[in-house]
Design a protein around this motif. Structure first.
Motif, PDB file in Angstrom:
ATOM      1  N   VAL B   9       0.845  -1.207   0.000  1.00 61.39           N
ATOM      2  CA  VAL B   9       0.000   0.000   0.000  1.00 61.39           C
ATOM      3  C   VAL B   9       0.881   1.258   0.000  1.00 61.39           C
ATOM      4  CG1 VAL B   9      -1.655   1.348   1.359  1.00 61.39           C
ATOM      5  CG2 VAL B   9      -1.984  -1.115   1.068  1.00 61.39           C
ATOM      6  N   ALA B  10       1.901   1.265   0.877  1.00 57.72           N
ATOM      7  CA  ALA B  10       2.781   2.446   0.967  1.00 57.72           C
ATOM      8  C   ALA B  10       3.475   2.686  -0.370  1.00 57.72           C
ATOM      9  CB  ALA B  10       3.807   2.239   2.078  1.00 57.72           C
ATOM     10  N   ASP B  11       3.952   1.603  -0.971  1.00 55.80           N
ATOM     11  CA  ASP B  11       4.618   1.705  -2.256  1.00 55.80           C
ATOM     12  C   ASP B  11       3.664   2.262  -3.322  1.00 55.80           C
ATOM     13  OD1 ASP B  11       7.082   1.228  -3.599  1.00 55.80           O
ATOM     14  OD2 ASP B  11       6.069  -0.361  -4.729  1.00 55.80           O
ATOM     15  N   LEU B  17       1.514   9.190  -6.062  1.00 54.85           N
ATOM     16  CA  LEU B  17       1.744  10.640  -5.975  1.00 54.85           C
ATOM     17  C   LEU B  17       2.561  11.119  -7.176  1.00 54.85           C
ATOM     18  CD1 LEU B  17       2.521  10.932  -2.153  1.00 54.85           C
ATOM     19  CD2 LEU B  17       0.519  11.841  -3.340  1.00 54.85           C
ATOM     20  N   ILE B  18       3.540  10.303  -7.565  1.00 57.83           N
ATOM     21  CA  ILE B  18       4.372  10.667  -8.730  1.00 57.83           C
ATOM     22  C   ILE B  18       3.529  10.593 -10.007  1.00 57.83           C
ATOM     23  CG2 ILE B  18       6.444  10.094 -10.048  1.00 57.83           C
ATOM     24  CD1 ILE B  18       7.502   8.837  -7.383  1.00 57.83           C
ATOM     25  N   TYR B  19       2.705   9.560 -10.117  1.00 56.39           N
ATOM     26  CA  TYR B  19       1.826   9.456 -11.291  1.00 56.39           C
ATOM     27  C   TYR B  19       0.854  10.633 -11.329  1.00 56.39           C
ATOM     28  CZ  TYR B  19       3.505   4.667 -11.876  1.00 56.39           C
ATOM     29  OH  TYR B  19       4.281   3.565 -12.061  1.00 56.39           O
ATOM     30  N   ALA B  20       0.412  11.063 -10.151  1.00 54.63           N
ATOM     31  CA  ALA B  20      -0.550  12.176 -10.092  1.00 54.63           C
ATOM     32  C   ALA B  20       0.066  13.445 -10.682  1.00 54.63           C
ATOM     33  CB  ALA B  20      -0.998  12.423  -8.662  1.00 54.63           C
ATOM     34  N   ALA B 145      10.526  11.639  -3.467  1.00 53.70           N
ATOM     35  CA  ALA B 145       9.817  11.977  -4.710  1.00 53.70           C
ATOM     36  C   ALA B 145       8.318  12.117  -4.450  1.00 53.70           C
ATOM     37  CB  ALA B 145      10.072  10.906  -5.773  1.00 53.70           C
ATOM     38  N   GLY B 146       7.774  11.210  -3.642  1.00 52.23           N
ATOM     39  CA  GLY B 146       6.342  11.284  -3.303  1.00 52.23           C
ATOM     40  C   GLY B 146       6.027  12.553  -2.512  1.00 52.23           C
ATOM     41  N   GLY B 147       6.920  12.891  -1.577  1.00 54.69           N
ATOM     42  CA  GLY B 147       6.722  14.106  -0.774  1.00 54.69           C
ATOM     43  C   GLY B 147       6.760  15.364  -1.631  1.00 54.69           C
ATOM     44  N   LEU B 148       7.720  15.410  -2.555  1.00 52.80           N
ATOM     45  CA  LEU B 148       7.816  16.563  -3.460  1.00 52.80           C
ATOM     46  C   LEU B 148       6.560  16.661  -4.335  1.00 52.80           C
ATOM     47  CD1 LEU B 148      11.550  16.283  -4.635  1.00 52.80           C
ATOM     48  CD2 LEU B 148      10.581  18.066  -3.178  1.00 52.80           C
ATOM     49  N   ALA B 149       6.103  15.482  -4.792  1.00 55.05           N
ATOM     50  CA  ALA B 149       4.894  15.464  -5.635  1.00 55.05           C
ATOM     51  C   ALA B 149       3.700  15.995  -4.850  1.00 55.05           C
ATOM     52  CB  ALA B 149       4.623  14.038  -6.126  1.00 55.05           C
ATOM     53  N   LEU B 150       3.589  15.577  -3.600  1.00 54.65           N
ATOM     54  CA  LEU B 150       2.469  16.028  -2.759  1.00 54.65           C
ATOM     55  C   LEU B 150       2.534  17.542  -2.537  1.00 54.65           C
ATOM     56  CD1 LEU B 150       0.023  14.854  -1.284  1.00 54.65           C
ATOM     57  CD2 LEU B 150       1.438  14.628   0.760  1.00 54.65           C
ATOM     58  N   LEU B 151       3.753  18.048  -2.325  1.00 54.89           N
ATOM     59  CA  LEU B 151       3.926  19.496  -2.148  1.00 54.89           C
ATOM     60  C   LEU B 151       3.494  20.256  -3.404  1.00 54.89           C
ATOM     61  CD1 LEU B 151       7.354  19.923  -0.302  1.00 54.89           C
ATOM     62  CD2 LEU B 151       5.086  20.607   0.531  1.00 54.89           C
ATOM     63  N   GLY B 205       8.974  14.874 -14.382  1.00 57.13           N
ATOM     64  CA  GLY B 205      10.122  14.184 -14.992  1.00 57.13           C
ATOM     65  C   GLY B 205      11.249  14.000 -13.990  1.00 57.13           C
ATOM     66  N   VAL B 206      11.505  15.029 -13.178  1.00 54.84           N
ATOM     67  CA  VAL B 206      12.560  14.911 -12.163  1.00 54.84           C
ATOM     68  C   VAL B 206      12.187  13.826 -11.150  1.00 54.84           C
ATOM     69  CG1 VAL B 206      13.841  16.112 -10.351  1.00 54.84           C
ATOM     70  CG2 VAL B 206      13.200  17.349 -12.438  1.00 54.84           C
ATOM     71  N   ALA B 207      10.912  13.852 -10.707  1.00 58.42           N
ATOM     72  CA  ALA B 207      10.469  12.857  -9.713  1.00 58.42           C
ATOM     73  C   ALA B 207      10.554  11.444 -10.280  1.00 58.42           C
ATOM     74  CB  ALA B 207       9.039  13.181  -9.281  1.00 58.42           C
ATOM     75  N   LEU B 208      10.153  11.288 -11.544  1.00 55.67           N
ATOM     76  CA  LEU B 208      10.224   9.957 -12.167  1.00 55.67           C
ATOM     77  C   LEU B 208      11.677   9.495 -12.298  1.00 55.67           C
ATOM     78  CD1 LEU B 208       7.468  10.396 -14.896  1.00 55.67           C
ATOM     79  CD2 LEU B 208       7.473   8.613 -13.141  1.00 55.67           C
ATOM     80  N   ALA B 209      12.579  10.442 -12.620  1.00 54.58           N
ATOM     81  CA  ALA B 209      14.001  10.093 -12.774  1.00 54.58           C
ATOM     82  C   ALA B 209      14.607   9.624 -11.452  1.00 54.58           C
ATOM     83  CB  ALA B 209      14.762  11.311 -13.306  1.00 54.58           C
ATOM     84  N   MET B 210      14.056  10.078 -10.346  1.00 54.24           N
ATOM     85  CA  MET B 210      14.560   9.640  -9.041  1.00 54.24           C
ATOM     86  C   MET B 210      14.219   8.171  -8.782  1.00 54.24           C
ATOM     87  SD  MET B 210      13.456  13.017  -6.874  1.00 54.24           S
ATOM     88  CE  MET B 210      14.132  12.612  -5.266  1.00 54.24           C
ATOM     89  N   VAL B 211      13.135   7.713  -9.415  1.00 49.71           N
ATOM     90  CA  VAL B 211      12.598   6.384  -9.078  1.00 49.71           C
ATOM     91  C   VAL B 211      12.831   5.349 -10.180  1.00 49.71           C
ATOM     92  CG1 VAL B 211      10.461   5.143  -8.512  1.00 49.71           C
ATOM     93  CG2 VAL B 211      10.844   7.442  -7.596  1.00 49.71           C
ATOM     94  N   PHE B 212      12.713   5.772 -11.434  1.00 51.17           N
ATOM     95  CA  PHE B 212      12.781   4.821 -12.552  1.00 51.17           C
ATOM     96  C   PHE B 212      13.958   5.122 -13.478  1.00 51.17           C
ATOM     97  CE2 PHE B 212       8.106   5.070 -11.731  1.00 51.17           C
ATOM     98  CZ  PHE B 212       7.923   3.770 -11.318  1.00 51.17           C
ATOM     99  N   PRO B 213      14.502   4.078 -14.132  1.00 48.35           N
ATOM    100  CA  PRO B 213      15.447   4.320 -15.225  1.00 48.35           C
ATOM    101  C   PRO B 213      14.683   4.932 -16.404  1.00 48.35           C
ATOM    102  CG  PRO B 213      15.328   1.973 -14.667  1.00 48.35           C
ATOM    103  CD  PRO B 213      14.254   2.656 -13.901  1.00 48.35           C
ATOM    104  N   PHE B 214      15.364   5.668 -17.253  1.00 50.45           N
ATOM    105  CA  PHE B 214      14.656   6.328 -18.353  1.00 50.45           C
ATOM    106  C   PHE B 214      15.578   6.531 -19.546  1.00 50.45           C
ATOM    107  CE2 PHE B 214      16.795  10.358 -17.653  1.00 50.45           C
ATOM    108  CZ  PHE B 214      17.169  10.263 -16.313  1.00 50.45           C
ATOM    109  N   SER B 215      14.948   6.720 -20.692  1.00 50.19           N
ATOM    110  CA  SER B 215      15.650   7.092 -21.924  1.00 50.19           C
ATOM    111  C   SER B 215      14.688   8.011 -22.681  1.00 50.19           C
ATOM    112  CB  SER B 215      15.970   5.840 -22.759  1.00 50.19           C
ATOM    113  OG  SER B 215      14.785   5.362 -23.350  1.00 50.19           O
TER     114      SER B 215
END
Lengths: 249, 291
Positions: B9-11, B17-20, B145-151, B205-215
């Motif tokens: 649930v926490a995950d 929050l990042i998806y939001a 990342a979730g906290g920043l997204a919520l802010l 994009g910054v929040a996603l980059a913290m959590v997922f690999p990207f190209s």
């Protein structure tokens, strides 16, 4: 067409407008004096709303000129005209439904300077009392009745102290009490603030009672313009709009 | 067992929050302005690479990059509005859509030229650290990342609710004609709104980059996520977008825990199809015209 000796606030000069070849308004001219009410009457489709749309910049005329206090405003955007002092209400009140009543009144203040804005905030609250909506200040606009929404829309037009308010069918379908409030508010605004009103309405007796001058449009052209009592006796107005009573016939 | 469930649930909530915020800008621009900005995810991708470059070249922490992304992408959004949107806004709907699609392809290809199609990661000092609360493991990056997204979501909500400009934006979204006639400069406010939407995209994009690999190519997947959130949440509502983001995060988290990873996307898109069939207006019951 202008009155000798009177400096016009609004001048509608030779305005014409066609929609795909159909003439909506042709060579319409009249003036609105400062601190006055001009009633605009005419049958459906005679070009009244088109004319309002031209005056407040929603439509551009094909010919002619609109002047506000002598300055040409033809072709200016509605938001520019609002800043110059042209306000408008609609046939169906267009309030911002998810904003509260007070927030609705603050929207026109967006581009004002901070100092003016503070004064206007106070004025917005005074206007709510003026139109009798002070008890509903914190309600969401969509919760108001149709008549109350019309009062709110009217109050919103006054927030920025307009020079002229264009009103499209303000009395149509509203409760008599709301209509009485609107008429009182219009009269008091003219007297206290010196604003002018250009009112389109089919409620001819009310308009005759409250207008300083009247214009009747028939088939897009001016059928009569002048004192209300004279306009409603004009043959063209009777034939083209009002009709004759059975006794007279 | 309870610990496992709480972890899932926490995950899910943190991911949600990042998806939001990934869907927020898209939802606001579509809901208020009626613009289907299919290039939204390209700006999300640029946000990820902003974080990547700032970290790689100058050692700037992604949290700082998140804050920097907001003004940078806001200005970028206003430029795009003036250069692209104003030219297609009054044209047919398809023309606007094609223009935004073209912009998306252009940005993705420029991204590929600049950074190739190699997968990148942003590895901050806290990337591999976790907070353990009663047996529930909360990775630091997801918490941050979730906290920043919520802010950001809270900030956007407060902006739209309590500021004069925010209220005028809402007024414009509800009735552009009336807003224009009461004196709102629609062109100026639309530019602000679009800038805000792109600022949200860059920060996402910054929040996603913290959590997922990207190209550069990952942006297509993110576009799908963003649309999923928008369709589920409806248009133009910050609260509904937040709820939709968390719902998507939870669904993904639960599916990842109980079924093979390959089937997670399948479940999400079947759900999306069902939602569109049963409740096409989304959670908030908001439907709106588009350009």
């Amino acid at each position: 067409m202008s009155e000798a000796g009177a400096e016009a606030l609004l001048t509608v000069d030779g305005i014409g407008k066609r929609f795909r070849g159909v003439v909506a308004v042709k060579d319409v001219s009249f003036t609105v004096a400062p601190r006055s009410v001009l009633g605009l009457i005419g049958p459906n489709g005679s070009g009244k709303t088109t004319l309002l749309n031209i005056v407040n910049g929603v439509l551009a005329p094909d010919q002619g000129e609109i002047r506000l206090s002598g300055a040409v405003t033809t072709g200016r955007r509605p938001s520019d005209l609002a800043a110059l002092g042209v306000a408008r209400t609609f046939q169906a009140a267009r309030v911002f439904s998810t904003l509260t009543v007070t927030q609705n009144l603050f929207v026109p203040l967006l581009h004002q300077r901070a100092l003016e804005r503070r004064a206007a905030h106070r004025r917005a609250l005074e206007l709510l009392a003026f139109v009798g909506l002070e008890r509903h200040a914190d309600r969401v606009a969509s919760e108001l009745s149709g008549g109350q929404q019309r009062l709110l829309e009217f109050a919103r037009t006054l927030v920025t102290r307009p020079k002229i308010v264009l009103m499209d069918e303000p009395f149509a379908g509203v409760h008599p009490q709301i209509k009485a409030t609107l008429i009182r508010c219009i009269r008091e605004t003219v007297a206290a603030e010196g604003a002018s009103f250009l009112i389109v309405s089919h409620e001819v007796p009310d308009l005759v009672a409250m207008s300083d001058r009247m214009v009747c449009l028939v088939e897009g052209a001016v059928a009569a313009w002048g004192l209300p009592a004279d306009v409603i006796r004009e043959e063209k107005v009777i034939d083209g709009y009002l009709g004759r009573s059975e006794e007279a016939a | 067992m309870l610990t496992h469930v709480l972890s899932i649930v926490a995950d899910g909530v943190l991911l949600g929050l990042i998806y939001a915020i990934t869907g927020l800008g898209l939802s606001l621009v579509l809901g208020v302005m009626g613009i289907v900005n299919v290039a939204h995810s390209a700006f999300v991708m640029l946000g990820s690479f902003l974080a990547f470059e700032l970290f790689r070249r100058f050692g700037v922490d992604p949290v700082v990059a998140f804050v920097l992304a907001l003004p940078v992408f806001f200005v970028l959004g206003i430029v795009v509005y003036r250069v692209v949107i104003t030219r297609v806004q009054s044209a047919a709907q398809t023309q606007g859509l094609v223009a935004m699609f073209g912009l998306m392809v252009l940005i993705e290809n420029l991204g590929t030229i600049a950074w190739t199609t190699d997968t990148r990661v942003v590895t901050a000092s806290y990337t591999n650290a976790s907070l353990v609360l009663g047996g529930v493991v909360l990775p630091h990056v997801r918490l941050i990342a979730g906290g920043l997204a919520l802010l950001l979501i809270g900030g956007v909500w407060a902006f739209l609710r309590f500021t004069l400009t925010g209220r005028a934006i809402r007024a414009m979204g509800q009735n552009p004609e009336a807003a224009r006639i009461v004196g709102v400069d629609i062109a100026r406010l639309s530019a602000v709104m679009f800038g805000l939407g792109i600022a949200c995209a860059g920060a996402a994009g910054v929040a996603l980059a913290m959590v997922f690999p990207f190209s550069p190519n990952t942006q297509v997947v993110w576009l799908a996520w963003a649309f999923l959130v928008v369709i589920l949440g409806g248009l133009g509502s910050v609260a509904s977008t937040l709820a939709a983001g968390i719902a998507v995060g939870l669904i993904q988290s639960v599916c990842t825990a109980v079924m093979p990873f390959d089937t997670v996307y399948l479940v999400l898109y079947v759900l999306l199809a069902v939602i569109l069939t049963v409740r096409r207006e989304g959670l908030s019951r908001a439907v709106r015209r588009t350009i």
